[in-house]
Design a protein around this motif. Sequence first.
Motif, mmCIF file in Angstrom:
data_model
loop_
_atom_site.group_PDB
_atom_site.id
_atom_site.type_symbol
_atom_site.label_atom_id
_atom_site.label_comp_id
_atom_site.label_asym_id
_atom_site.label_seq_id
_atom_site.Cartn_x
_atom_site.Cartn_y
_atom_site.Cartn_z
ATOM 1 N N ILE A 152 28.964 -0.959 -2.083
ATOM 2 C CA ILE A 152 30.128 -0.283 -2.649
ATOM 3 C C ILE A 152 31.225 -1.286 -2.981
ATOM 4 N N ALA A 156 31.589 -1.082 -6.943
ATOM 5 C CA ALA A 156 32.263 0.173 -7.276
ATOM 6 C C ALA A 156 33.760 0.103 -7.020
ATOM 7 N N ILE A 158 36.495 2.995 -5.946
ATOM 8 C CA ILE A 158 36.482 4.365 -5.435
ATOM 9 C C ILE A 158 37.889 4.931 -5.400
ATOM 10 N N ILE A 248 35.524 12.597 -4.337
ATOM 11 C CA ILE A 248 35.367 11.155 -4.272
ATOM 12 C C ILE A 248 34.754 10.739 -5.595
ATOM 13 N N GLY A 250 33.363 7.472 -7.623
ATOM 14 C CA GLY A 250 32.983 6.067 -7.600
ATOM 15 C C GLY A 250 32.631 5.585 -8.991
ATOM 16 N N PHE A 252 30.921 2.898 -11.182
ATOM 17 C CA PHE A 252 29.909 1.858 -11.024
ATOM 18 C C PHE A 252 29.546 1.271 -12.385
ATOM 19 N N SER A 262 23.273 3.465 -5.203
ATOM 20 C CA SER A 262 24.694 3.739 -5.393
ATOM 21 C C SER A 262 25.086 5.095 -4.803
ATOM 22 N N TRP A 263 24.244 6.099 -5.031
ATOM 23 C CA TRP A 263 24.527 7.419 -4.450
ATOM 24 C C TRP A 263 24.493 7.353 -2.924
ATOM 25 N N LEU A 266 27.600 5.706 -1.677
ATOM 26 C CA LEU A 266 28.805 6.527 -1.813
ATOM 27 C C LEU A 266 28.880 7.574 -0.700
ATOM 28 N N TRP A 269 29.976 5.798 2.392
ATOM 29 C CA TRP A 269 31.425 5.600 2.323
ATOM 30 C C TRP A 269 32.151 6.884 2.692
ATOM 31 N N GLU A 284 27.283 13.272 -12.147
ATOM 32 C CA GLU A 284 27.544 11.971 -12.769
ATOM 33 C C GLU A 284 28.116 12.192 -14.161
ATOM 34 N N ASP A 301 30.576 7.260 -13.562
ATOM 35 C CA ASP A 301 31.323 7.796 -12.431
ATOM 36 C C ASP A 301 30.418 8.737 -11.653
#
Length: 307
Positions: A152, A156, A158, A248, A250, A252, A262-263, A266, A269, A284, A301
């Motif tokens: 992240i 990314a 966020i 949220i 993110g 990327f 990535s998912w 996230l 996070w 997305e 995003d």
Amino acid sequence: MTPSENKLTKDYIRRINLALQYIDDHLDAQLSLASIAAVAHYSPFHFHRIFKAIIGEPLNAYVSRRRIEKTASILLHKKEVRIAELSLQYGFTSNSSFTRAFKNFYGIPPTQFRKENPNKFSKIHTIESKNRQENSHIEKYICNITNHLNWIKMNATIEIKEIPALNFAGITHIGIQGIENTFEHLIQWAKYKGLMDTSEAKLGRVFHDSFKITSPNKVRMSICIQTDQPFTREGEISAITIKKSKCIVGRFEIAPNDFEKSWSALFVWMNDNGYKKTEENPFEIYHNDFRTHPEHKFIVDLYIPIM
């Protein structure tokens, strides 16, 4: 396929989409073949045959799977809900029958599933719940957390955002195979409608199922294009509205093979920062055509609706 056959296929998909939405909205109610077929405006016999042909599994098997997956989602996100309550709410005759069905599906009983899965990437949960196990097992979890958080940090930006209601036109897609064909089909339709010429014309993907609880070849998603006005259903193209919510978000810049990582990162996070997901669907929105990117990367995003 002739024009008349193509039109018929689109009508089949449109009606099955109505049934899928009805099923998702009534998993805690009695769902008979007759009632679902009526929503799709088919006779029960004809509907059962069409449903299996399009979805790839019989109606009863689909409904049972969705109910099990729904209970799994609740076990992951709502610790206060008792397992006995779930078994009654989602149509099981007893707690034992629910436990058997759940174990047949996931390989472990619901009590073990709840213990092992929720917040498993949380540092506090990892240390407190695993402190009687060997240190190497703890370190494996913490290493996993660290790797995701580092991903992240490196890839990314966020933010927590209040987003307005968003309108999309979308096509249902089942599984992870052939997604690019569905996107291309949607783009051609959108070009014909003149939707690609507006500033709001961003492609996206809405996830109706979670890869945590649904097999990848059965995950249902909507391949979408954002519209500036609410959209009316047109054949196989459905109207999808994302409710106004806090998310949220993110941002990327990633290669096609990096979406899963990535998912996952996230969501790590999210847990690590004390947020909780709502029951709304993650989605997305893409900001470029990755084919024109010098490194063939997506600028995208990822949205997780939160409480």
